[in-house]
Design an enzyme around this catalytic site. Structure first.
Site, PDB file in Angstrom:
ATOM      1  N   TYR A   1     -51.604  70.662 -28.811  1.00  0.00           N
ATOM      2  CA  TYR A   1     -50.527  69.787 -29.293  1.00  0.00           C
ATOM      3  C   TYR A   1     -49.271  70.002 -28.455  1.00  0.00           C
ATOM      4  O   TYR A   1     -48.530  69.062 -28.165  1.00  0.00           O
ATOM      5  CB  TYR A   1     -50.213  70.033 -30.780  1.00  0.00           C
ATOM      6  CG  TYR A   1     -51.314  69.655 -31.769  1.00  0.00           C
ATOM      7  CD1 TYR A   1     -52.637  69.521 -31.369  1.00  0.00           C
ATOM      8  CD2 TYR A   1     -51.019  69.442 -33.115  1.00  0.00           C
ATOM      9  CE1 TYR A   1     -53.636  69.191 -32.277  1.00  0.00           C
ATOM     10  CE2 TYR A   1     -52.015  69.113 -34.036  1.00  0.00           C
ATOM     11  CZ  TYR A   1     -53.321  68.993 -33.607  1.00  0.00           C
ATOM     12  OH  TYR A   1     -54.307  68.670 -34.508  1.00  0.00           O
TER      13      TYR A   1
ATOM     14  N   HIS B   1     -54.773  60.803 -32.148  1.00  0.00           N
ATOM     15  CA  HIS B   1     -54.073  60.199 -33.292  1.00  0.00           C
ATOM     16  C   HIS B   1     -52.889  59.381 -32.780  1.00  0.00           C
ATOM     17  O   HIS B   1     -51.778  59.460 -33.292  1.00  0.00           O
ATOM     18  CB  HIS B   1     -53.602  61.270 -34.280  1.00  0.00           C
ATOM     19  CG  HIS B   1     -54.716  62.034 -34.934  1.00  0.00           C
ATOM     20  ND1 HIS B   1     -55.016  61.943 -36.268  1.00  0.00           N
ATOM     21  CD2 HIS B   1     -55.633  62.900 -34.417  1.00  0.00           C
ATOM     22  CE1 HIS B   1     -56.059  62.726 -36.555  1.00  0.00           C
ATOM     23  NE2 HIS B   1     -56.444  63.314 -35.447  1.00  0.00           N
TER      24      HIS B   1
HETATM   25  C1  HEM Z   1     -59.649  72.028 -31.237  1.00  0.00           C
HETATM   26  C2  HEM Z   1     -59.609  71.005 -31.993  1.00  0.00           C
HETATM   27  C3  HEM Z   1     -58.530  69.940 -31.928  1.00  0.00           C
HETATM   28  C4  HEM Z   1     -57.854  69.439 -30.832  1.00  0.00           C
HETATM   29  C5  HEM Z   1     -58.034  69.847 -29.380  1.00  0.00           C
HETATM   30  C6  HEM Z   1     -56.916  68.462 -31.302  1.00  0.00           C
HETATM   31  C7  HEM Z   1     -56.042  67.730 -30.502  1.00  0.00           C
HETATM   32  C8  HEM Z   1     -55.015  66.924 -30.937  1.00  0.00           C
HETATM   33  C9  HEM Z   1     -53.942  66.392 -30.138  1.00  0.00           C
HETATM   34  C10 HEM Z   1     -53.789  66.599 -28.635  1.00  0.00           C
HETATM   35  C11 HEM Z   1     -53.101  65.699 -30.950  1.00  0.00           C
HETATM   36  C12 HEM Z   1     -51.791  65.010 -30.550  1.00  0.00           C
HETATM   37  C13 HEM Z   1     -50.621  65.978 -30.818  1.00  0.00           C
HETATM   38  C14 HEM Z   1     -49.223  65.442 -30.474  1.00  0.00           C
HETATM   39  O1  HEM Z   1     -48.988  64.908 -29.369  1.00  0.00           O
HETATM   40  O2  HEM Z   1     -48.299  65.613 -31.301  1.00  0.00           O
HETATM   41  C15 HEM Z   1     -53.666  65.769 -32.272  1.00  0.00           C
HETATM   42  C16 HEM Z   1     -53.121  65.179 -33.400  1.00  0.00           C
HETATM   43  C17 HEM Z   1     -53.596  65.376 -34.688  1.00  0.00           C
HETATM   44  N1  HEM Z   1     -54.650  66.177 -35.080  1.00  0.00           N
HETATM   45 FE1  HEM Z   1     -55.852  67.248 -33.886  1.00  0.00          FE
HETATM   46  N2  HEM Z   1     -57.026  68.378 -32.655  1.00  0.00           N
HETATM   47  C18 HEM Z   1     -57.994  69.270 -33.080  1.00  0.00           C
HETATM   48  C19 HEM Z   1     -58.410  69.533 -34.386  1.00  0.00           C
HETATM   49  C20 HEM Z   1     -57.864  68.943 -35.501  1.00  0.00           C
HETATM   50  C21 HEM Z   1     -58.235  69.250 -36.860  1.00  0.00           C
HETATM   51  C22 HEM Z   1     -59.229  70.316 -37.310  1.00  0.00           C
HETATM   52  C23 HEM Z   1     -57.484  68.425 -37.652  1.00  0.00           C
HETATM   53  C24 HEM Z   1     -57.454  68.283 -39.144  1.00  0.00           C
HETATM   54  C25 HEM Z   1     -57.329  69.120 -40.007  1.00  0.00           C
HETATM   55  C26 HEM Z   1     -56.625  67.636 -36.801  1.00  0.00           C
HETATM   56  C27 HEM Z   1     -55.694  66.733 -37.244  1.00  0.00           C
HETATM   57  C28 HEM Z   1     -54.775  66.088 -36.463  1.00  0.00           C
HETATM   58  C29 HEM Z   1     -53.768  65.197 -36.968  1.00  0.00           C
HETATM   59  C30 HEM Z   1     -53.540  64.825 -38.417  1.00  0.00           C
HETATM   60  C31 HEM Z   1     -53.043  64.755 -35.857  1.00  0.00           C
HETATM   61  C32 HEM Z   1     -51.906  63.749 -35.844  1.00  0.00           C
HETATM   62  C33 HEM Z   1     -50.598  64.397 -36.071  1.00  0.00           C
HETATM   63  C34 HEM Z   1     -49.561  63.319 -36.021  1.00  0.00           C
HETATM   64  O3  HEM Z   1     -49.685  62.326 -36.763  1.00  0.00           O
HETATM   65  O4  HEM Z   1     -48.628  63.497 -35.246  1.00  0.00           O
HETATM   66  N3  HEM Z   1     -56.881  67.969 -35.501  1.00  0.00           N
HETATM   67  N4  HEM Z   1     -54.824  66.532 -32.238  1.00  0.00           N
END
Ligand code: HEM
Ligand code: HEM
Lengths: 364, 181
Positions: free
Chosen positions: A334, A66
């Site tokens: 995260y 993201h």
């Molecule tokens: C094991 C599964 C998942 C992994 C490994 C993963 C990994 C990541 C990582 C590494 C980030 C960046 C975080 C940061 O630097 O602040 C991220 C952001 C995000 N993830 Fe995931 N994610 C997973 C599942 C999900 C699921 C199920 C959702 C939704 C419900 C989701 C929604 C989001 C959102 C909305 C962001 C952006 C947050 C922002 O705008 O700062 N993710 N994810």
């Protein structure tokens, strides 16, 4: 006894030395195993985040997933209807809670065109008056493709670009989907999903389940959804513009705040809380908990959302994680991503530096 | 006040063994939770924060106990270098058992996280939010933990050396058996 013959080498001392070395060796080995250094097959947060970098390159300072997004701010106004189900202060009747949020698109490339993926995301940090916080990251789809971090990792690996074409190998992707039938609901959704022209017209789902605790001590498994109050205009996105989402948001906010209703779905006993690939039946009780008002936006490279890790397990009293295995994995990954990007912002030795070849900041 | 019993005072001995178990557990919990994406990550982190703060509180009590009841002197025949190493490593252990929880608390503060010790118990921030400070403190937490682990290993090896090879009563003074008994 104190006149011990330290200078004499006796077999007895040899045994003692062996014992000392053995105790140290066992302790170090146990530490190495628990810490994952001696367990190379274990899925760790580092391996997950490394795979994002392998797929899209390293973009210093940006989120590892993201990566492309925009900061927003506003508040949540509770109507009190969720208060009987959760003691969280954010749900008290008439309570207004300040929110710092972020809209984004999934993917690790901060320069990806907005039309490259049909999913949008909304992340929110509610700063409760009692100092507790509620952080949530939601996606604009009703189901997640996979249920476990292991499957998520396998999906990332399958999507790794082929060095020859620069694109994922379709055979590997097909093989992944064949091996993961739980992705069917997501694939059915993705078939008809189109990249929206606006963040404002999308619904955002928590996907993962959580547990509310009410004033009576009762626990309720829940999922939630932010439902837009802006009509979907079905306007086609301007094909010429790769950054139309931020432009649209800017334009809409110039005309007034945007609103979402927070709808909380209560599970029935037996509804799956540990499987984000499955929706709950449509007849479940839904509570309208209040209204999210977004009234300003800021660029993500300097706005207040930049240094927030939207870890979905940062929760106030009254909301707790469920047994969904994605939740601890998200928290751990995260945190790793957050440490990488804050280290890059701080220009710490060993952290990635912006290279001369990185495209300039394309977002406002 | 000089210690003539050849033993650590009872409160000192209780604190020593209790905290030894807690600190060793914290080191394993810490490296275990950051290397896991499973439910282990969640529940280890839930133990990590309150246990770490408990160590901070006990460390303060322990320093007070140490000032009130001086430890027995090291054996007179111990080489100067070993004496020096013993004293330096003891003060390093005290410094680390206080620094580790403070750095953990400060890094969460700098990262803008609420420092929750339980569902509802929240500690106030002790550091202004700053991504740079967060990154530095978070790395410091890891490096100091490694230093603490290495110091602990040396400490344990030295204790066994005193107990099994020199048999000079140093280990006994913390176990609670009188010299020569
Ligand atoms: C094991 C599964 C998942 C992994 C490994 C993963 C990994 C990541 C990582 C590494 C980030 C960046 C975080 C940061 O630097 O602040 C991220 C952001 C995000 N993830 Fe995931 N994610 C997973 C599942 C999900 C699921 C199920 C959702 C939704 C419900 C989701 C929604 C989001 C959102 C909305 C962001 C952006 C947050 C922002 O705008 O700062 N993710 N994810
Ligand atoms: C004697 C006290 C403590 C010890 C020995 C200790 C040890 C550790 C260790 C070994 C790690 C893993 C470091 C790594 O390899 O990355 C760690 C991580 C961590 N510690 Fe501590 N710690 C202590 C106190 C605290 C306290 C008091 C807090 C907070 C109030 C805290 C919060 C954390 C957090 C949040 C992480 C990392 C989580 C992540 O990045 O996913 N620690 N600690």
């Amino acid at each position: 006894m104190p006149e011990s013959p330290t200078s004499q080498k006796r077999p007895r001392h040899l045994g003692a030395w062996v014992l000392i070395v053995a105790v140290i060796a066992v302790t170090v080995t146990a530490f190495g195993y628990v810490g994952g250094w001696l367990a190379p097959q274990r899925l760790t947060p580092k391996r997950l985040v490394d795979q994002f970098e392998t797929n899209a390159g390293v973009h210093p300072g940006y989120r590892r997933n993201h990566a492309k997004g925009v900061c927003v701010a506003g508040y949540f106004e509770s109507n009190g209807q969720a208060a009987p189900y959760s003691v969280a202060q954010v749900f008290a009747p008439g309570q207004r809670t300040p929110v710092v949020g972020r809209f984004a698109i999934p993917g690790s490339n901060p320069y990806a065109p907005d039309s490259s993926i049909p999913i949008r995301s909304m992340a929110l940090r509610f700063a409760l008056a009692n100092g507790q916080q509620w952080r949530t990251g939601m996606n604009s789809m009703p189901v997640f493709p996979v249920a476990t971090p292991q499957a998520f990792y396998a999906q990332l690996q399958a999507q790794q670009p082929d060095p020859a074409t620069g694109k994922p190998d379709p055979q590997k992707v097909a093989a992944f989907f064949a091996a993961h039938p739980e992705t069917a609901a997501f694939r059915a959704w993705a078939k008809t999903a189109k990249p929206s022209a606006s963040f404002a017209t999308e619904s955002y789902w928590s996907l993962d389940a959580f547990v509310f605790t009410g004033p009576d001590g009762q626990r309720h498994a829940v999922r939630w959804q932010m439902v837009p109050q802006s009509a979907s205009d079905d306007a086609a996105a301007p094909a010429s513009d790769v950054d139309y989402l931020a432009a649209d948001l800017h334009q809409r906010l110039a005309h007034g705040p945007l609103q979402w209703k927070l709808l909380v779905t209560l599970a029935n006993p037996g509804d799956p809380t540990d499987d984000a690939t499955k929706t709950w039946p449509a007849d479940r009780q839904i509570i309208d908990a209040g209204t999210l008002v977004v009234d300003s936006e800021q660029a993500q490279d300097s706005g207040p959302c930049r240094d927030i890790n939207y870890d979905p397990t940062v929760l106030p009293n009254g909301i707790a994680p469920s047994d969904d295995p994605l939740l601890p994995a998200r928290s751990a990954a995260y945190a790793d991503s957050y440490l990488r990007r804050t280290s890059e912002e701080a220009h710490l030795p060993g952290s990635a530096r912006p290279s001369a070849t990185t495209p300039p900041e394309t977002q406002r | 006040m000089k210690n003539t019993t050849g033993l650590f005072a009872l409160p000192a001995r209780i604190l020593h063994w209790l905290m030894a178990a807690m600190i060793l557990a914290m080191l394993f919990i810490g490296v275990g939770m950051v290397a896991s994406v499973s439910e282990r990550h969640a529940w280890l982190l839930r133990i990590h924060k309150p246990l770490g703060i408990a160590i901070l509180l006990l460390a303060v009590v322990r320093l007070a106990v140490r000032l009130r009841y001086p430890p027995p002197p090291l054996p007179a025949d111990l080489p100067v270098l070993q004496k020096l190493a013993a004293h330096a490593s003891h003060w390093l252990l005290y410094a680390l058992m206080i620094a580790m929880p403070l750095v953990g608390w400060a890094m969460l503060s700098a990262g803008g996280y609420p420092v929750m010790l339980s569902d509802a118990l929240r500690l106030p921030p002790i550091f202004p939010t700053s991504p740079t400070a967060f990154a530095i403190l978070r790395h410091l937490h890891s490096w100091l933990a490694m230093l603490l682990f290495l110091t602990f290993l040396a400490h344990m090896a030295a204790a066994l050396y005193h107990g099994l090879i020199r048999r000079d009563g140093v280990l006994a003074s913390m176990v609670g058996r009188r010299r020569g008994a």
